[in-house]
Structures are given as structure tokens and as C-alpha cells.
Design a protein around this motif. Structure first.
Motif, mmCIF file in Angstrom:
data_model
loop_
_atom_site.group_PDB
_atom_site.id
_atom_site.type_symbol
_atom_site.label_atom_id
_atom_site.label_comp_id
_atom_site.label_asym_id
_atom_site.label_seq_id
_atom_site.Cartn_x
_atom_site.Cartn_y
_atom_site.Cartn_z
ATOM 1 N N VAL A 1 8.009 6.855 -2.775
ATOM 2 C CA VAL A 1 8.512 6.030 -1.680
ATOM 3 C C VAL A 1 9.608 6.781 -0.933
ATOM 4 C CG1 VAL A 1 9.649 3.876 -1.049
ATOM 5 C CG2 VAL A 1 7.959 3.889 -2.902
ATOM 6 N N ALA A 2 10.577 7.327 -1.677
ATOM 7 C CA ALA A 2 11.690 8.031 -1.054
ATOM 8 C C ALA A 2 11.202 9.242 -0.262
ATOM 9 C CB ALA A 2 12.693 8.460 -2.122
ATOM 10 N N ARG A 3 10.282 10.000 -0.829
ATOM 11 C CA ARG A 3 9.781 11.191 -0.134
ATOM 12 C C ARG A 3 9.000 10.811 1.106
ATOM 13 N NH1 ARG A 3 6.478 15.107 -3.739
ATOM 14 N NH2 ARG A 3 6.360 16.157 -1.705
ATOM 15 N N ALA A 4 8.226 9.727 1.027
ATOM 16 C CA ALA A 4 7.441 9.286 2.188
ATOM 17 C C ALA A 4 8.362 8.866 3.328
ATOM 18 C CB ALA A 4 6.517 8.141 1.796
ATOM 19 N N LEU A 5 9.404 8.105 2.999
ATOM 20 C CA LEU A 5 10.321 7.641 4.032
ATOM 21 C C LEU A 5 11.103 8.804 4.628
ATOM 22 C CD1 LEU A 5 11.652 4.315 2.454
ATOM 23 C CD2 LEU A 5 9.674 4.696 3.939
ATOM 24 N N SER A 6 11.517 9.737 3.785
ATOM 25 C CA SER A 6 12.262 10.886 4.296
ATOM 26 C C SER A 6 11.360 11.793 5.126
ATOM 27 C CB SER A 6 12.893 11.677 3.152
ATOM 28 O OG SER A 6 11.896 12.251 2.322
ATOM 29 N N ALA A 7 10.054 11.751 4.857
ATOM 30 C CA ALA A 7 9.110 12.547 5.644
ATOM 31 C C ALA A 7 8.884 11.951 7.026
ATOM 32 C CB ALA A 7 7.779 12.663 4.908
ATOM 33 N N GLY A 8 9.296 10.706 7.230
ATOM 34 C CA GLY A 8 9.152 10.078 8.536
ATOM 35 C C GLY A 8 8.126 8.965 8.590
ATOM 36 N N ALA A 9 7.512 8.622 7.448
ATOM 37 C CA ALA A 9 6.558 7.508 7.439
ATOM 38 C C ALA A 9 7.290 6.191 7.675
ATOM 39 C CB ALA A 9 5.820 7.464 6.100
ATOM 40 N N THR A 10 6.655 5.277 8.405
ATOM 41 C CA THR A 10 7.252 3.960 8.631
ATOM 42 C C THR A 10 6.457 2.851 7.950
ATOM 43 O OG1 THR A 10 6.090 3.838 10.761
ATOM 44 C CG2 THR A 10 8.376 4.583 10.789
ATOM 45 N N GLY A 11 5.429 3.231 7.204
ATOM 46 C CA GLY A 11 4.667 2.252 6.440
ATOM 47 C C GLY A 11 4.327 2.824 5.076
ATOM 48 N N PHE A 12 4.296 1.970 4.062
ATOM 49 C CA PHE A 12 3.923 2.385 2.716
ATOM 50 C C PHE A 12 3.106 1.251 2.121
ATOM 51 C CE2 PHE A 12 3.942 3.823 -1.532
ATOM 52 C CZ PHE A 12 4.361 5.155 -1.555
ATOM 53 N N LEU A 13 1.798 1.469 2.000
ATOM 54 C CA LEU A 13 0.868 0.437 1.561
ATOM 55 C C LEU A 13 0.175 0.859 0.270
ATOM 56 C CD1 LEU A 13 -0.680 0.005 5.096
ATOM 57 C CD2 LEU A 13 0.843 -1.635 3.998
ATOM 58 N N LEU A 14 -0.110 -0.104 -0.578
ATOM 59 C CA LEU A 14 -0.779 0.178 -1.835
ATOM 60 C C LEU A 14 -2.262 -0.172 -1.733
ATOM 61 C CD1 LEU A 14 1.867 -1.186 -4.374
ATOM 62 C CD2 LEU A 14 1.619 1.126 -3.448
ATOM 63 N N LYS A 15 -3.105 0.691 -2.304
ATOM 64 C CA LYS A 15 -4.542 0.438 -2.272
ATOM 65 C C LYS A 15 -4.897 -0.831 -3.038
ATOM 66 C CE LYS A 15 -5.849 5.302 -1.849
ATOM 67 N NZ LYS A 15 -6.504 6.465 -2.490
ATOM 68 N N SER A 16 -4.036 -1.212 -3.967
ATOM 69 C CA SER A 16 -4.286 -2.420 -4.756
ATOM 70 C C SER A 16 -3.834 -3.684 -4.027
ATOM 71 C CB SER A 16 -3.549 -2.335 -6.093
ATOM 72 O OG SER A 16 -2.155 -2.147 -5.881
ATOM 73 N N GLY A 17 -3.287 -3.536 -2.818
ATOM 74 C CA GLY A 17 -2.780 -4.686 -2.079
ATOM 75 C C GLY A 17 -3.894 -5.509 -1.451
ATOM 76 N N ASP A 18 -3.511 -6.643 -0.890
ATOM 77 C CA ASP A 18 -4.451 -7.535 -0.226
ATOM 78 C C ASP A 18 -4.967 -6.875 1.060
ATOM 79 O OD1 ASP A 18 -5.079 -9.817 1.794
ATOM 80 O OD2 ASP A 18 -5.010 -10.823 -0.165
ATOM 81 N N PRO A 19 -6.260 -7.049 1.401
ATOM 82 C CA PRO A 19 -6.779 -6.480 2.656
ATOM 83 C C PRO A 19 -5.988 -6.924 3.887
ATOM 84 C CG PRO A 19 -8.596 -7.176 1.259
ATOM 85 C CD PRO A 19 -7.337 -7.643 0.588
ATOM 86 N N TYR A 20 -5.524 -8.176 3.880
ATOM 87 C CA TYR A 20 -4.738 -8.650 5.021
ATOM 88 C C TYR A 20 -3.414 -7.898 5.127
ATOM 89 C CZ TYR A 20 -8.125 -12.418 5.343
ATOM 90 O OH TYR A 20 -9.287 -13.135 5.477
ATOM 91 N N GLU A 21 -2.892 -7.475 3.984
ATOM 92 C CA GLU A 21 -1.663 -6.675 3.975
ATOM 93 C C GLU A 21 -1.909 -5.330 4.650
ATOM 94 O OE1 GLU A 21 0.537 -4.376 0.448
ATOM 95 O OE2 GLU A 21 0.581 -6.555 0.204
ATOM 96 N N LEU A 22 -3.073 -4.740 4.387
ATOM 97 C CA LEU A 22 -3.432 -3.475 5.020
ATOM 98 C C LEU A 22 -3.512 -3.642 6.531
ATOM 99 C CD1 LEU A 22 -4.489 -0.555 5.056
ATOM 100 C CD2 LEU A 22 -6.770 -1.472 4.583
ATOM 101 N N MET A 23 -4.194 -4.677 6.986
ATOM 102 C CA MET A 23 -4.324 -4.902 8.427
ATOM 103 C C MET A 23 -2.973 -5.172 9.070
ATOM 104 S SD MET A 23 -7.920 -7.030 8.784
ATOM 105 C CE MET A 23 -7.660 -8.193 7.425
ATOM 106 N N ALA A 24 -2.142 -5.973 8.395
ATOM 107 C CA ALA A 24 -0.816 -6.290 8.927
ATOM 108 C C ALA A 24 0.050 -5.043 8.990
ATOM 109 C CB ALA A 24 -0.147 -7.360 8.074
ATOM 110 N N GLY A 25 -0.060 -4.179 7.976
ATOM 111 C CA GLY A 25 0.731 -2.962 7.955
ATOM 112 C C GLY A 25 0.364 -2.016 9.085
ATOM 113 N N VAL A 26 -0.924 -1.836 9.318
ATOM 114 C CA VAL A 26 -1.369 -0.975 10.413
ATOM 115 C C VAL A 26 -0.901 -1.539 11.745
ATOM 116 C CG1 VAL A 26 -3.409 -0.166 11.677
ATOM 117 C CG2 VAL A 26 -3.340 -0.004 9.175
ATOM 118 N N ARG A 27 -1.020 -2.838 11.912
ATOM 119 C CA ARG A 27 -0.584 -3.469 13.160
ATOM 120 C C ARG A 27 0.920 -3.296 13.370
ATOM 121 N NH1 ARG A 27 -2.766 -7.896 12.261
ATOM 122 N NH2 ARG A 27 -1.022 -9.049 11.361
ATOM 123 N N ALA A 28 1.691 -3.450 12.293
ATOM 124 C CA ALA A 28 3.149 -3.358 12.403
ATOM 125 C C ALA A 28 3.594 -1.962 12.803
ATOM 126 C CB ALA A 28 3.800 -3.763 11.088
#
Length: 221
Positions: free
Chosen positions: A90-117
Motif C-alpha cells: 500500500v505504502a509503495r503504491a501510494l508513494s509511486a503515485g497511484a490514487t486507487g488501491f483495489l483488492l481482487k477479492s473485493g465486491d465487483p461494485y467496489e471495482l467499478m466505483a474505484g475506477v469511476r472515482a
């Protein structure tokens, strides 16, 4: 439509994510990559709105690919999609400049909401990842020192910039901030850019952490 580049070294994972995004009717996968180097090259070629990257990939891992995409294709937002939720990633992703961090085990709606956000310029962390970040902020004896440092950084901002920072910290997108403050979206973008520059942070997630530590955002906001 939100244009997405999808990078994962497993074809079946890519097919599943592509199907989920298509079912939402808001996003389309315009390019797919099987490794991090290809992800960078295709992002430069297609200029998608969002690059959705797995972390562990051959040739170039997703974290390194994220950093290169942020540096060379600033118009593309980067989100990580992974099975790994350890704080180090998480820390490395955020420091790399990512603004989203989603888990493959998450809800599909979470994936769609994350991409939209992230496409809208906001930050999105899956609930499990967000809990790690909040717990890390509140852990250890350095919390007061971090708060004092954050308040000193925020003091450099104008009142309006502090107001914008607080709303960024609360997770609002640029259109939502514009509506809340009765401003046009272009003005909000200018304020956000100025805030990032004055705080010397790379993205909205890092700015949100400063806002939280400075007391501009309630923990449950």
C-alpha cells in the motif's frame, strides 16, 4: 465512457475484470497488457483515463510501472488491483503515485466505483486498505509530531485552499467539491493543483493523509 488499460499477467483475471467493467456500462477496456513494461508502452500509446495494474507482473512490476506511468503520462490515473493488501505494498503504491488501491477479492461494485472515482480525479482505497492506512496513521508515539508537522504544512495554504484540502481528504471528487463550494470545476482543479504543489505531495491520496493528520478531516469522514 471511462477508457481503461488493464494489466495482469493472468488472462483469466483480465477477462473477469473486463467483464465486470463492461457490465457497469461506464467503462471500456481499450488495451490489455500481460506485464508491466507492456502496460507502460500501451498507456503511452492509448492514453487511457485509468491504468488498472496488478502488482506482481514479469519484466516490470506494477509498482514500478505505476511510477513510470505517473511520470510520463500524467493524464492517466493509476489504480492498483491486487490480491496483496500488506501495508508495504500500500505504502509503495501510494508513494509511486497511484490514487486507487483495489483488492481482487473485493465486491465487483467496489471495482467499478474505484475506477469511476480515480477517473474523476478522486482517490479510492478498498475498505480493507483504508483501514490499514488509518491504523498506521494512529499508531506509535510519533502521532503528535506528525500532526504538528501537518498543521505547519497546512498553514502555508490560503483559507480557500485549506477548505479544498479538507474536502479532498473527505474523498470528494472535483465535481463534488465544485458543487459544495459553488465553484466551476476548472477553478477547483486549479485549487487542487496549487494545494498539491504547496504541500509538496504527488497526488490526492498523499494530500488526504496530510489533511487527516492536520485535523481537517474526521476519521469517519
Amino acid at each position: 465512457m471511462i477508457r481503461v488499460l488493464l494489466a495482469d499477467d493472468e488472462a483469466m483475471v483480465r477477462a473477469g475484470v473486463r467483464a465486470i467493467l463492461a457490465s457497469g456500462g461506464e467503462s471500456e477496456v481499450v488495451a490489455e497488457a500481460g506485464d508491466g513494461r507492456e502496460a507502460v508502452e500501451l498507456t503511452r500509446a492509448h492514453r487511457p483515463d485509468v491504468a488498472l495494474l496488478d502488482i506482481r507482473m514479469p519484466r516490470l512490476d506494477g509498482l514500478a510501472a505505476a511510477e513510470e506511468i505517473v511520470r510520463t503520462v500524467p493524464g492517466t490515473a493509476v489504480a492498483m488491483l491486487t490480491t496483496f493488501s500488506e501495508q508495504a505494498y500500500v505504502a509503495r503504491a501510494l508513494s509511486a503515485g497511484a490514487t486507487g488501491f483495489l483488492l481482487k477479492s473485493g465486491d465487483p461494485y467496489e471495482l467499478m466505483a474505484g475506477v469511476r472515482a480515480v477517473a474523476d480525479g478522486a482517490a479510492f482505497l478498498s475498505p480493507k486498505v483504508a483501514r490499514y492506512v488509518i491504523e498506521d496513521l494512529g499508531r506509535g508515539g510519533g502521532r503528535l509530531a506528525r500532526a504538528e508537522h501537518a498543521r505547519a504544512r497546512v498553514a502555508r495554504l490560503s483559507p480557500r485552499e485549506r477548505e479544498v484540502l479538507g474536502l479532498v481528504g473527505a474523498g470528494l471528487s472535483n465535481p463534488e467539491i465544485a458543487a459544495r463550494l459553488h465553484l466551476v470545476e476548472g477553478t477547483v482543479k486549479a485549487y487542487v493543483s496549487a494545494v498539491l504543489d504547496r504541500l509538496d505531495v504527488r497526488n490526492r491520496v498523499q494530500a488526504a493523509i496530510v489533511a487527516y493528520e492536520a485535523g481537517l478531516v474526521e476519521p469517519d469522514a
